[in-house]
Design a protein around this motif. Structure first.
Motif, mmCIF file in Angstrom:
data_model
loop_
_atom_site.group_PDB
_atom_site.id
_atom_site.type_symbol
_atom_site.label_atom_id
_atom_site.label_comp_id
_atom_site.label_asym_id
_atom_site.label_seq_id
_atom_site.Cartn_x
_atom_site.Cartn_y
_atom_site.Cartn_z
ATOM 1 N N THR A 144 68.691 34.367 -44.390
ATOM 2 C CA THR A 144 67.732 35.388 -45.030
ATOM 3 C C THR A 144 66.357 34.813 -44.765
ATOM 4 O OG1 THR A 144 69.452 35.518 -47.028
ATOM 5 C CG2 THR A 144 67.024 35.618 -47.404
ATOM 6 N N GLU A 145 66.240 33.694 -44.875
ATOM 7 C CA GLU A 145 65.008 32.988 -44.380
ATOM 8 C C GLU A 145 64.540 33.464 -43.011
ATOM 9 O OE1 GLU A 145 62.254 29.136 -44.857
ATOM 10 O OE2 GLU A 145 64.337 28.652 -44.898
ATOM 11 N N SER A 146 65.561 33.438 -41.988
ATOM 12 C CA SER A 146 65.338 33.598 -40.697
ATOM 13 C C SER A 146 64.984 35.309 -40.543
ATOM 14 C CB SER A 146 66.576 33.334 -39.732
ATOM 15 O OG SER A 146 66.821 32.329 -39.792
ATOM 16 N N ILE A 147 65.475 35.999 -41.259
ATOM 17 C CA ILE A 147 65.147 37.579 -41.180
ATOM 18 C C ILE A 147 63.575 37.966 -41.780
ATOM 19 C CG2 ILE A 147 65.847 39.955 -42.219
ATOM 20 C CD1 ILE A 147 68.766 38.815 -42.195
ATOM 21 N N ALA A 148 63.604 37.075 -42.770
ATOM 22 C CA ALA A 148 62.379 37.244 -43.408
ATOM 23 C C ALA A 148 60.860 36.736 -42.402
ATOM 24 C CB ALA A 148 62.037 36.124 -44.745
ATOM 25 N N THR A 149 61.318 35.701 -41.622
ATOM 26 C CA THR A 149 60.507 35.089 -40.444
ATOM 27 C C THR A 149 60.219 36.375 -39.529
ATOM 28 O OG1 THR A 149 61.064 32.834 -41.028
ATOM 29 C CG2 THR A 149 60.162 33.506 -38.789
ATOM 30 N N ILE A 150 61.519 36.941 -39.070
ATOM 31 C CA ILE A 150 61.248 37.868 -37.963
ATOM 32 C C ILE A 150 60.312 39.074 -38.596
ATOM 33 C CG2 ILE A 150 62.307 39.614 -36.639
ATOM 34 C CD1 ILE A 150 64.705 37.689 -36.669
ATOM 35 N N HIS A 178 52.879 40.353 -34.179
ATOM 36 C CA HIS A 178 53.635 39.687 -33.071
ATOM 37 C C HIS A 178 54.807 40.437 -32.649
ATOM 38 C CE1 HIS A 178 50.449 36.632 -32.923
ATOM 39 N NE2 HIS A 178 50.221 37.018 -34.237
ATOM 40 N N ASN A 179 54.771 41.179 -31.765
ATOM 41 C CA ASN A 179 56.196 41.844 -31.461
ATOM 42 C C ASN A 179 57.245 41.195 -30.475
ATOM 43 O OD1 ASN A 179 54.620 42.339 -29.317
ATOM 44 N ND2 ASN A 179 54.983 44.542 -28.878
ATOM 45 N N PHE A 180 56.712 40.572 -29.734
ATOM 46 C CA PHE A 180 57.607 39.977 -28.867
ATOM 47 C C PHE A 180 58.866 39.056 -29.359
ATOM 48 C CE2 PHE A 180 58.291 39.095 -24.212
ATOM 49 C CZ PHE A 180 59.297 38.147 -23.938
ATOM 50 N N LEU A 181 60.035 39.457 -29.456
ATOM 51 C CA LEU A 181 61.095 38.755 -30.025
ATOM 52 C C LEU A 181 62.176 38.445 -28.883
ATOM 53 C CD1 LEU A 181 61.794 41.061 -33.100
ATOM 54 C CD2 LEU A 181 60.318 39.014 -33.059
ATOM 55 N N ALA A 188 66.720 42.428 -39.182
ATOM 56 C CA ALA A 188 65.305 42.203 -39.352
ATOM 57 C C ALA A 188 64.460 43.461 -38.980
ATOM 58 C CB ALA A 188 64.947 40.874 -38.808
ATOM 59 N N ILE A 189 65.016 44.230 -37.843
ATOM 60 C CA ILE A 189 64.191 45.435 -37.258
ATOM 61 C C ILE A 189 64.681 46.474 -37.641
ATOM 62 C CG2 ILE A 189 63.800 43.689 -34.998
ATOM 63 C CD1 ILE A 189 65.635 45.672 -33.543
ATOM 64 N N LYS A 190 65.660 46.743 -38.504
ATOM 65 C CA LYS A 190 66.103 47.824 -38.939
ATOM 66 C C LYS A 190 64.945 48.681 -39.456
ATOM 67 C CE LYS A 190 69.708 50.044 -42.090
ATOM 68 N NZ LYS A 190 70.752 49.645 -42.962
ATOM 69 N N GLY A 191 64.864 50.176 -38.911
ATOM 70 C CA GLY A 191 63.729 50.745 -39.338
ATOM 71 C C GLY A 191 62.459 50.727 -38.866
ATOM 72 N N LYS A 192 62.365 49.427 -37.962
ATOM 73 C CA LYS A 192 61.046 49.140 -37.455
ATOM 74 C C LYS A 192 61.252 48.660 -35.904
ATOM 75 C CE LYS A 192 60.825 45.487 -40.344
ATOM 76 N NZ LYS A 192 61.870 45.489 -41.420
ATOM 77 N N ARG A 193 62.268 49.358 -35.330
ATOM 78 C CA ARG A 193 62.597 49.297 -33.877
ATOM 79 C C ARG A 193 61.256 49.163 -33.098
ATOM 80 N NH1 ARG A 193 62.652 47.837 -29.455
ATOM 81 N NH2 ARG A 193 64.185 47.806 -27.778
ATOM 82 N N ASP A 194 60.474 50.382 -33.305
ATOM 83 C CA ASP A 194 59.179 50.735 -32.361
ATOM 84 C C ASP A 194 58.168 49.651 -32.553
ATOM 85 O OD1 ASP A 194 58.932 51.470 -35.186
ATOM 86 O OD2 ASP A 194 57.300 52.510 -34.596
ATOM 87 N N LYS A 195 58.440 48.784 -33.562
ATOM 88 C CA LYS A 195 57.566 47.673 -33.628
ATOM 89 C C LYS A 195 57.834 46.363 -32.778
ATOM 90 C CE LYS A 195 55.618 49.052 -38.097
ATOM 91 N NZ LYS A 195 55.194 48.578 -39.487
#
Length: 330
Positions: A33-39, A47-50, A68-75
């Motif tokens: 949960t914390e990791s997803i929030a961090t992403i 900061h888009n480079f994952l 974490a990127i669900k609905g935000k893939r373009d970011k």
């Protein structure tokens, strides 16, 4: 937030990205949960480079990023490493195994990554290690096929020698080289860095904090209760010699008005506009500290002071255990 071009003909990405490996248990326990929030926070900050890999806890890391990127893939700019196999270890753990640059393996692996990431393309697909048993030209040819199919946008290499990079670039443009680069690990400055600059290849510097040691938060060997205990530069007398260097960096950072971690990251960024770096974070507090490093401006005098304290080669001990060193610089 600062963007930099990844290679001469590559995309714009955040100069400071996010290394996600630690979110899958590489350095002690982590919380999903914390990791997803961090992403999510990294993306909010622009900061888009994952950076991830299909072998980080056998796909767990990719699945985490997908949430974490669900609905935000373009970011998000997804950087995925592949080609490092894993083998069973003690207590049901999985450890590094042999590498594979076989074309059939790569063509198969990419589709598993796409499924786990819940995306139809990977921005940067990187060969984690060069397979000495497969011609690099064949490996890159297979990666080029994936670009042709549209499932991969750019090709990267990791921990490759100057000779392999040149051979690879003769088959298809290589956008980035991912390799360890920090105040403590400067091997690439002799041959690899000049080679990629001649070819217009960007540098993705991982472990800019030397796996946390340059943050100044590690005080005794007891603070290392994970895989880092097996790394020579964090063992025995090496630990204490290297700790003395960190103490000097802490003093310099205090004078500069920043944290030691920020100073170390800023130093990497100051080595060239063709360099981005991916410090690992699994907590928002560390993420925000690391991202703020791009605002630290190092003067010529600052760089000279840092060089006096930490010239190339001063660190005691190697960056990997001996059994892993053969996979580097292939």
């Amino acid at each position: 937030m600062i963007n930099r071009k990844l290679g001469t003909n590559g995309p714009l990405v955040s100069a400071v990205g996010l290394g996600c490996m630690g979110m899958s248990g590489a350095y002690g326990q982590s919380d999903d949960t914390e990791s997803i929030a961090t992403i999510e926070r990294a993306l909010e900050l622009g900061h888009n480079f994952l950076d991830t890999a299909d072998y980080y806890r056998v796909g767990h890391n990719e699945e985490l990023i997908a949430q974490a990127i669900k609905g935000k893939r373009d970011k998000a700019f997804l950087s995925v490493k592949t080609g490092q196999l894993v083998t069973p270890g003690p207590n049901k753990s999985m450890g590094p195994g042999p590498v594979s640059g076989h074309p059939d393996y790569l063509r198969n692996a990419v589709f598993y990554s796409l499924q786990r990431l819940k995306t139809d393309y990977i921005d940067l697909y990187t060969l984690a290690r060069v397979d000495p048993n497969v011609p690099i030209e064949d490996t890159v040819g297979a990666l080029a096929d994936l670009v042709e199919k549209g499932v991969v946008r750019y090709i990267g290499l990791s921990e490759a020698s100057a000779a392999s990079i040149q051979k690879a670039a003769s088959v298809h443009p290589i956008t980035a080289l991912q390799i360890e680069y920090s105040l403590w690990t400067r091997d690439i400055e002799a041959e690899v860095l000049p080679a990629i600059r001649e070819l217009g290849i960007g540098l993705v510097a991982y472990a800019p904090l030397s796996r946390g040691f340059l943050s100044g938060e590690i005080r005794t060997p007891d603070d290392l209760k994970d895989s880092r205990v097996h790394i020579p530069r964090y063992q025995g007398e090496n630990f204490y010699k290297n700790l003395e260097l960190v103490e000097q960096i802490k003093t310099l950072a205090a004078e500069k008005g920043c944290t030691p971690a920020q100073l170390a990251i800023a130093w990497v960024l100051a080595q060239g506009d063709d360099i981005i770096t991916i410090p690992g974070s699994k907590r928002i507090s560390h993420l925000e500290e690391n991202m703020a490093a791009e605002n630290v401006q190092l003067t010529r005098e600052d760089l000279e002071s840092i060089e006096t304290i930490m010239p190339a080669g001063i660190v005691s001990g190697t960056r990997y255990p001996e059994r892993f060193l053969n996979a580097l610089n292939q």
